[in-house]
Structure formats: structure tokens, C-alpha cells
Motif scaffolding. Structure first.
Motif, PDB file in Angstrom:
ATOM      1  N   LEU A  79      -0.007 -18.379  46.865  1.00 28.32           N
ATOM      2  CA  LEU A  79      -0.670 -19.631  47.217  1.00 28.32           C
ATOM      3  C   LEU A  79      -1.992 -19.317  47.909  1.00 28.32           C
ATOM      4  O   LEU A  79      -2.207 -18.219  48.409  1.00 28.32           O
ATOM      5  N   GLY A  80      -2.892 -20.299  47.942  1.00 27.69           N
ATOM      6  CA  GLY A  80      -4.159 -20.159  48.653  1.00 27.69           C
ATOM      7  C   GLY A  80      -5.130 -19.187  48.023  1.00 27.69           C
ATOM      8  O   GLY A  80      -6.080 -18.755  48.677  1.00 27.69           O
ATOM      9  N   PHE A  81      -4.950 -18.849  46.744  1.00 26.29           N
ATOM     10  CA  PHE A  81      -5.784 -17.835  46.098  1.00 26.29           C
ATOM     11  C   PHE A  81      -6.906 -18.429  45.260  1.00 26.29           C
ATOM     12  O   PHE A  81      -7.862 -17.737  44.934  1.00 26.29           O
ATOM     13  N   ARG A  82      -6.815 -19.689  44.891  1.00 29.61           N
ATOM     14  CA  ARG A  82      -7.728 -20.245  43.896  1.00 29.61           C
ATOM     15  C   ARG A  82      -9.042 -20.657  44.540  1.00 29.61           C
ATOM     16  O   ARG A  82      -9.077 -21.547  45.392  1.00 29.61           O
ATOM     17  N   ASN A  83     -10.145 -20.007  44.127  1.00 27.86           N
ATOM     18  CA  ASN A  83     -11.445 -20.249  44.747  1.00 27.86           C
ATOM     19  C   ASN A  83     -12.224 -21.386  44.109  1.00 27.86           C
ATOM     20  O   ASN A  83     -13.351 -21.677  44.526  1.00 27.86           O
ATOM     21  N   THR A 126      -7.974 -22.424  48.117  1.00 28.86           N
ATOM     22  CA  THR A 126      -8.286 -21.793  49.392  1.00 28.86           C
ATOM     23  C   THR A 126      -8.309 -22.841  50.502  1.00 28.86           C
ATOM     24  O   THR A 126      -8.469 -24.040  50.246  1.00 28.86           O
ATOM     25  N   ALA A 127      -8.183 -22.376  51.718  1.00 19.85           N
ATOM     26  CA  ALA A 127      -8.161 -23.297  52.859  1.00 19.85           C
ATOM     27  C   ALA A 127      -9.455 -24.095  52.957  1.00 19.85           C
ATOM     28  O   ALA A 127      -9.447 -25.284  53.302  1.00 19.85           O
ATOM     29  N   GLY A 128     -10.580 -23.452  52.641  1.00 18.91           N
ATOM     30  CA  GLY A 128     -11.860 -24.145  52.715  1.00 18.91           C
ATOM     31  C   GLY A 128     -11.966 -25.284  51.729  1.00 18.91           C
ATOM     32  O   GLY A 128     -12.522 -26.351  52.031  1.00 18.91           O
ATOM     33  N   ILE A 129     -11.431 -25.095  50.534  1.00 16.82           N
ATOM     34  CA  ILE A 129     -11.446 -26.163  49.536  1.00 16.82           C
ATOM     35  C   ILE A 129     -10.519 -27.300  49.960  1.00 16.82           C
ATOM     36  O   ILE A 129     -10.889 -28.480  49.855  1.00 16.82           O
ATOM     37  N   ARG A 130      -9.349 -26.959  50.450  1.00 18.77           N
ATOM     38  CA  ARG A 130      -8.414 -28.016  50.893  1.00 18.77           C
ATOM     39  C   ARG A 130      -9.029 -28.846  52.020  1.00 18.77           C
ATOM     40  O   ARG A 130      -8.832 -30.058  52.086  1.00 18.77           O
ATOM     41  N   ALA A 131      -9.770 -28.194  52.911  1.00 19.31           N
ATOM     42  CA  ALA A 131     -10.411 -28.932  54.004  1.00 19.31           C
ATOM     43  C   ALA A 131     -11.568 -29.787  53.493  1.00 19.31           C
ATOM     44  O   ALA A 131     -11.863 -30.847  54.060  1.00 19.31           O
ATOM     45  N   ALA A 132     -12.224 -29.336  52.429  1.00 12.38           N
ATOM     46  CA  ALA A 132     -13.407 -30.052  51.925  1.00 12.38           C
ATOM     47  C   ALA A 132     -13.050 -31.290  51.111  1.00 12.38           C
ATOM     48  O   ALA A 132     -13.811 -32.271  51.104  1.00 12.38           O
ATOM     49  N   LEU A 133     -11.935 -31.278  50.408  1.00 13.96           N
ATOM     50  CA  LEU A 133     -11.630 -32.360  49.470  1.00 13.96           C
ATOM     51  C   LEU A 133     -11.501 -33.734  50.142  1.00 13.96           C
ATOM     52  O   LEU A 133     -12.011 -34.728  49.604  1.00 13.96           O
ATOM     53  N   PRO A 134     -10.864 -33.875  51.299  1.00 19.35           N
ATOM     54  CA  PRO A 134     -10.858 -35.196  51.948  1.00 19.35           C
ATOM     55  C   PRO A 134     -12.259 -35.661  52.344  1.00 19.35           C
ATOM     56  O   PRO A 134     -12.557 -36.860  52.282  1.00 19.35           O
ATOM     57  N   VAL A 135     -13.117 -34.735  52.759  1.00 17.13           N
ATOM     58  CA  VAL A 135     -14.503 -35.082  53.099  1.00 17.13           C
ATOM     59  C   VAL A 135     -15.225 -35.583  51.851  1.00 17.13           C
ATOM     60  O   VAL A 135     -15.999 -36.552  51.897  1.00 17.13           O
ATOM     61  N   LEU A 136     -14.971 -34.945  50.716  1.00 18.95           N
ATOM     62  CA  LEU A 136     -15.603 -35.364  49.469  1.00 18.95           C
ATOM     63  C   LEU A 136     -15.054 -36.710  48.989  1.00 18.95           C
ATOM     64  O   LEU A 136     -15.795 -37.497  48.381  1.00 18.95           O
ATOM     65  N   ALA A 137     -13.795 -36.983  49.254  1.00 21.66           N
ATOM     66  CA  ALA A 137     -13.255 -38.307  48.928  1.00 21.66           C
ATOM     67  C   ALA A 137     -13.971 -39.385  49.741  1.00 21.66           C
ATOM     68  O   ALA A 137     -14.292 -40.468  49.219  1.00 21.66           O
ATOM     69  N   THR A 187     -11.250 -17.165  38.987  1.00 33.36           N
ATOM     70  CA  THR A 187     -10.819 -18.115  40.011  1.00 33.36           C
ATOM     71  C   THR A 187      -9.995 -17.464  41.124  1.00 33.36           C
ATOM     72  O   THR A 187      -9.689 -18.127  42.114  1.00 33.36           O
ATOM     73  N   ASN A 188      -9.628 -16.207  40.956  1.00 33.44           N
ATOM     74  CA  ASN A 188      -8.838 -15.507  41.964  1.00 33.44           C
ATOM     75  C   ASN A 188      -9.692 -14.350  42.483  1.00 33.44           C
ATOM     76  O   ASN A 188      -9.808 -13.301  41.841  1.00 33.44           O
ATOM     77  N   THR A 189     -10.322 -14.544  43.640  1.00 37.94           N
ATOM     78  CA  THR A 189     -11.294 -13.577  44.151  1.00 37.94           C
ATOM     79  C   THR A 189     -10.670 -12.207  44.383  1.00 37.94           C
ATOM     80  O   THR A 189     -11.271 -11.174  44.052  1.00 37.94           O
ATOM     81  N   ALA A 190      -9.471 -12.174  44.930  1.00 35.11           N
ATOM     82  CA  ALA A 190      -8.834 -10.892  45.226  1.00 35.11           C
ATOM     83  C   ALA A 190      -8.573 -10.100  43.947  1.00 35.11           C
ATOM     84  O   ALA A 190      -8.766  -8.882  43.901  1.00 35.11           O
ATOM     85  N   ARG A 221      -4.453   3.991  29.417  1.00 36.82           N
ATOM     86  CA  ARG A 221      -4.157   3.468  30.749  1.00 36.82           C
ATOM     87  C   ARG A 221      -4.152   1.951  30.661  1.00 36.82           C
ATOM     88  O   ARG A 221      -4.981   1.365  29.958  1.00 36.82           O
ATOM     89  N   GLY A 222      -3.222   1.308  31.339  1.00 40.60           N
ATOM     90  CA  GLY A 222      -3.171  -0.147  31.318  1.00 40.60           C
ATOM     91  C   GLY A 222      -2.553  -0.686  32.589  1.00 40.60           C
ATOM     92  O   GLY A 222      -1.714  -0.032  33.216  1.00 40.60           O
ATOM     93  N   GLN A 223      -2.992  -1.874  32.983  1.00 40.44           N
ATOM     94  CA  GLN A 223      -2.450  -2.497  34.193  1.00 40.44           C
ATOM     95  C   GLN A 223      -2.587  -4.007  34.103  1.00 40.44           C
ATOM     96  O   GLN A 223      -3.600  -4.532  33.632  1.00 40.44           O
ATOM     97  N   LEU A 224      -1.552  -4.695  34.527  1.00 40.11           N
ATOM     98  CA  LEU A 224      -1.562  -6.141  34.603  1.00 40.11           C
ATOM     99  C   LEU A 224      -1.951  -6.567  36.009  1.00 40.11           C
ATOM    100  O   LEU A 224      -1.412  -6.047  36.991  1.00 40.11           O
ATOM    101  N   LEU A 225      -2.885  -7.494  36.102  1.00 36.28           N
ATOM    102  CA  LEU A 225      -3.295  -8.051  37.391  1.00 36.28           C
ATOM    103  C   LEU A 225      -2.946  -9.533  37.360  1.00 36.28           C
ATOM    104  O   LEU A 225      -3.337 -10.258  36.436  1.00 36.28           O
ATOM    105  N   ASP A 226      -2.233  -9.998  38.362  1.00 40.10           N
ATOM    106  CA  ASP A 226      -1.716 -11.374  38.331  1.00 40.10           C
ATOM    107  C   ASP A 226      -2.795 -12.350  38.780  1.00 40.10           C
ATOM    108  O   ASP A 226      -2.751 -12.892  39.889  1.00 40.10           O
TER     109      ASP A 226
END
Length: 374
Positions: free
Chosen positions: A53-57, A91-102, A212-215, A352-357
Motif C-alpha cells: 500500500l502507499g506505493f502509487r505515485n 502515496t500519503a501526499g496524494i491522499r492529502a491533496a485529493l480533498p483539497v482538490l475536491a 507509477t511505483n517509484t521504488a 538473467r531474469g527478475q520479476l519486480l512487483d
């Protein structure tokens, strides 16, 4: 953890976008790894886990309801709005911004677009947060009619939302399932959002794509550098280069890199980052990846491809097969198309191969594969 602790919208059946949320996260990773391994034979390294959770930028919010009572979220089956301002993926910043944008929707009298009735103006709010906590806010409108009101009330919005550094409107007049149009009007002096990730300081223009996932984006770029360091390529092509994450990561090691991308906005972003970073041996051009490869002369030492879900296709796969290129670094969000492309270039096999979630709680992912000519 119970579902309502993760997301009460999922638990209540209001939103099922996270179709795998009912699975324990460890099971999600195992299932994704199993799916990818069944499609692509490679020495797979352990999957890279994401925060659940909290990963989507980036938030792409459909605006519905009324001026006095707008909803920001998704549309329900009847075409009405389901409000997801508190979606725990963001992300926490987006969640805080959305009510202000409403509140801004009400203050600026931005009539939400009524999909069944085909009337109204404001279709979407697209909000992106940088790793530094700065915000880019884009209003997708049906016409330019509300632009003057948005300009008028923008200073008050910036006072209420100090993290806002880039604001723009996008005009999308058609009644189609298209998120945005071609015409963008930037309303702030600053035109790019700085995405500082994996040692890069990337410029992101309003219509540019960024993962969309910065990490997980940071993990991708770091692996690209690490996996290719021993190859010591003198020249690299980054096809489907986007805002330049892979190309700029490799250029920092002194490699000459050419990035090819169809989006002019992304190329402008990438060239600005290259200039700011003082990287003289990297350049970005607007163009089709396949056409560039087929029309060029001698191939480089390494080709990086990061195509959309459909993959690179038979023409580019065929060119890579016959080109003599020794190594390909393939970043894919769809192992089905990756497997199809690999079948078309049997001389290049994964070493070589790797899955990134990249997309927790769904069946989607990103995989990175290093191919070597045998």
C-alpha cells in the motif's frame, strides 16, 4: 490483516481494481513468479517485493457527481461516481491533496463531466507526487471554457496545497474512453516535476510517462546499471526510452547512449535531464523504435527495449535476431508478449531474469531480462 484494514472499498465491493487483494501478499508474489517462469525459460532470481500500500505515485481520478458534491475516483456500472479519495494505494501526499482538490472543484465551479448525459467539463484529475513530495496536478477538460476560472483560483489552490509546483489543463473534447487529449496548457512557471530516483534527477513533463511505483522504478534502473556493468558496452540504444530512465542510468557510466521515443513530451523531458546532468554522450530523438533500428547502420553493443504490453513485435524481433547485437536488456510488463518476442529471436537467450512487483494486488508486474547471443 483483514481486507477492511487494507481497503474498505474492496471489502464493500465498491472497487475491485485490486483484483488480487484477497490473496496474502506472499502468495501474490509466488503466483506471479510461477506464471512468468512457465512462459519464459530463464535463470530467475527471487522476485523483488513492493510495499503493498502507499506505493502509487500517480492518481488518475474520474470526476463525477456535481459541482457542490464532486466524487473523485471511478465510475460505477451505472455511470455514476464512486469516491476513492482515500484509496490506500496512493502515496500519503496524494491522499492529502485529493480533498483539497475536491474543494477546488467547488470553488472554481468546475462542472464534472456526466458520462451518460455527455455534458459537463471536468473529466479527470491526474495527480503525481515526486519522491521529494512535490505535486503535479492536471485537469482534463472537455473544452477551454473553464480555463479562466482555473487560472483565477490557482493562487488560492497553491496556498492551500503548498506542495503543488506544476499545474496544467489538458483538453480532451471527445466522448471516448481516452484519458487525455493532445493539447496541454501549463499554468505554472515550473513546467516539469523533478523525479529524483536511483541517483537520477529526471524531469517529468505533464504528458510524459513515468512508472507509477517509484521504488520499483529505482530497482529497475539500478539493476540495469549493475547487470550491464561487466559488459562494458561502448554504445547503447534505448528503444522506447520514455523520459530516459534506462538511458541516463547507463550514460552515467560513460557509455554513449541514443534514446528513441515516440512521445515528444518524453523526449523533451529526457533531453532536459541530460543537459542538467552534464551528460554529453546521451541524446534522445523522437521516432518509432522499429523504424529507427531498421533504418540505421551498424548496431550498438547493447540494445535496451522497454515496450508497451504488446511487446516489440516481429519486425524489431527479426532485426535483433539478424543484427549481430551481443546483448539485449528487455524490460517487459507482459511475459506473454515477451515469450512471443523471444521465440522470434532464438539466438538471443535470457541469461538473467527478475520479476519486480510494480503493481501489487493485481496480476500485473514488470520483469527484467538480460539476453545474450549464443
Amino acid at each position: 490483516m483483514s481486507l477492511d484494514q487494507l481497503c474498505h472499498h474492496f471489502d464493500a465491493g465498491r472497487c475491485r481494481s485490486c483484483s488480487w487483494l484477497g490473496l496474502p501478499y506472499g502468495v501474490q508474489l509466488v503466483d506471479k513468479q510461477r506464471q512468468v517462469a512457465a512462459l519464459v525459460e530463464a535463470p530467475w532470481e527471487p522476485a523483488v517485493a513492493s510495499a503493498q500500500l502507499g506505493f502509487r505515485n500517480k492518481a488518475k481520478m474520474v470526476v463525477s457527481g456535481s459541482v457542490d458534491d464532486p466524487t473523485l475516483g471511478i465510475l460505477n456500472p451505472a455511470g455514476g461516481g464512486t469516491d476513492l479519495r482515500d484509496c490506500p494505494l496512493h502515496t500519503a501526499g496524494i491522499r492529502a491533496a485529493l480533498p483539497v482538490l475536491a474543494d477546488f472543484v467547488r470553488t472554481a465551479a468546475l462542472t464534472p463531466y456526466d458520462v451518460p448525459g455527455r455534458r459537463g467539463e471536468l473529466k479527470h484529475l491526474i495527480v503525481t507526487e515526486s519522491p521529494d513530495g512535490e505535486l503535479m496536478v492536471r485537469c482534463v477538460l472537455r473544452s477551454q471554457e473553464p480555463v479562466a476560472r482555473i487560472r483565477k483560483h490557482l493562487p488560492a489552490l497553491r496556498a492551500a496545497l503548498p506542495a503543488l509546483v506544476v499545474a496544467s489543463v489538458n483538453i480532451q473534447p471527445e466522448h471516448k474512453a481516452i484519458l487525455e487529449g493532445d493539447h496541454e496548457i501549463v499554468l505554472t512557471e515550473q513546467e516539469t516535476l523533478r523525479m529524483r530516483v536511483a541517483g537520477l534527477d529526471l524531469h517529468l513533463r505533464p504528458q510524459s510517462f513515468f512508472q507509477t511505483n517509484t521504488a520499483m522504478a529505482a530497482e529497475l534502473y539500478q539493476r540495469a546499471r549493475a547487470w550491464t556493468a561487466d559488459l562494458a558496452p561502448a554504445s547503447v540504444w534505448d528503444l522506447y526510452s520514455g523520459v530516459g530512465g534506462f538511458a541516463l542510468s547507463l550514460a552515467r557510466a560513460g557509455v554513449a547512449v541514443t534514446g528513441i521515443e515516440v512521445s515528444r513530451e518524453a523526449v523533451a523531458s529526457a533531453n532536459l535531464t541530460a543537459a542538467d546532468s552534464g551528460l554529453a554522450d546521451v541524446r534522445f530523438e523522437v521516432g518509432d523504435a522499429t523504424a529507427y533500428a531498421l533504418g540505421s547502420g551498424a548496431p550498438p553493443d547493447l540494445v535496451v527495449v522497454n515496450p508497451p504490453r504488446r511487446g516489440i513485435g516481429p519486425e524489431l524481433s527479426g532485426w535483433l535476431e539478424s543484427s549481430g547485437v551481443e546483448h539485449v536488456l528487455y524490460s517487459s510488463c507482459n511475459a506473454v508478449s515477451l515469450a512471443k518476442d523471444l521465440a522470434a529471436m532464438p539466438s538471443l537467450r535470457p541469461v538473467r531474469g527478475q520479476l519486480l512487483d510494480m503493481f501489487p494486488n493485481t496480476g500485473h508486474y514488470e520483469v527484467l531480462a538480460l539476453l545474450r547471443r549464443r
